[in-house]
Design an enzyme around this catalytic site. Sequence first.
Site, short mmCIF file in Angstrom:
data_model
loop_
_atom_site.label_atom_id
_atom_site.label_comp_id
_atom_site.label_asym_id
_atom_site.label_seq_id
_atom_site.Cartn_x
_atom_site.Cartn_y
_atom_site.Cartn_z
CG ASP A 99 -0.38 -0.56 2.46
OD1 ASP A 99 0.85 -0.69 2.55
OD2 ASP A 99 -1.15 -0.86 3.39
CD GLU A 146 -3.80 3.90 7.20
OE1 GLU A 146 -4.77 3.65 7.94
OE2 GLU A 146 -2.65 3.49 7.40
ZN LIG Z 1 -2.71 2.23 9.04
ZN LIG Z 2 -1.04 0.21 7.29
#
Ligand SMILES: [Zn+2]
Ligand SMILES: [Zn+2]
Length: 381
Positions: free
Chosen positions: A73, A133
């Site tokens: 990510d 997130e």
């Molecule tokens: Zn996080």
């Molecule tokens: Zn994370």
Amino acid sequence: MTDLTDLIQPLVALRRDIHAHPELGFQEHRTAARIAAELRSAGIEVHEGIGGTGLVGVLRVGDGSRTLGLRADMDALPIDEQTNLAWSSTSPGCFHGCGHDGHVAMLLGAAQYLARDPGFSGTLHFIFQPAEEGLGGARQMIEDGLFERFPCDRVYALHNWPGLPAGTISTRAGAIMGAADKFVIMIEGRGGHAALPQDTPDALLAAAGLVQQLNTIVARDVPPSAAAVLSVTEIQGGHAHNVIPAEVRVGGTVRTFDPLVQDRIEERMRQILRGIEASFEVRATLVYDRYYPATINDAAAAEDALEIAATVARAERAPEPAATSEDFSFMLQQRPGAYIWLGQGQGDNPAPLHNPRYDFNDDVLETGIRLHIALARHWLR
Ligand SMILES: [Zn+2]
Ligand SMILES: [Zn+2]
């Protein structure tokens, strides 16, 4: 043993550069461009703009028919950094407080190494995902055809984990992270004079009764062997001492590790609302949002990962899942795979994830790269 010496120093510099230039979910333009350039210079085919700012690197070797996805990510958090490090964030209110800068560096390192010395036969997809997130970047990539365009028989993701000793790798079969749901209940009465309660259904009293009853669900409807949380965190209604409000809003969150338990809790909430309507002569509506499902590791993929991890570092079976959540769960709903923790250690920096003083530990970059390489060579052997 795989020699990574020449890769590590440039990757530490790259990790710190990304740390200094963090970007929030779906705004990772600079980060994605940097990754694309690094992949291309390693000779890897790059596909950009998947699920917004997401991108995929494709490395095809030999005639092996197996496929594997490795995911990192890329997004940062809306937090002001307080580390005072030389590579601190240059964007106020934006900070790599979850170590996704480190995840990018580890996956890029594996891509660079495997491009020059693959040692496998098959197709490897390096998935760089936006907006983990809370914004569901993984789901966006899937809806954008991720697994149709880039087939993956298996997917793995690595996340740094400050609670574990530096370099220790840990995972488990089954649930590893929780599902995160949020709910809003609107209770509608009619509103009226506080001195004439006989004429006005009391939405506030209904809300009080509701909160009590919601708190019985985990105690009475969830088996003691299962873990779940239901927390009512908001009640809004009423503005004057002499007015019975027309409506009251009740909100909160539910965390579970098993979809059957999750279904049962939502079902019980709806049943309790019907009872509240009958008891208090109000209308009650529930909006129940399952924003991240539980992260459920495929048993075989998790067992393989533990076995492979033991060849590159200390590996240990995680005794229990964490109550936090993760949108890699959407990928694991589509394809078998596993989510793996990489210990960060405490060292000089005891800050947990999402803390303004957290920083990714560069000492574990090499272990993460070795794990990615080993996972690829094992599945695409
Ligand atoms: Zn996080
Ligand atoms: Zn994370």
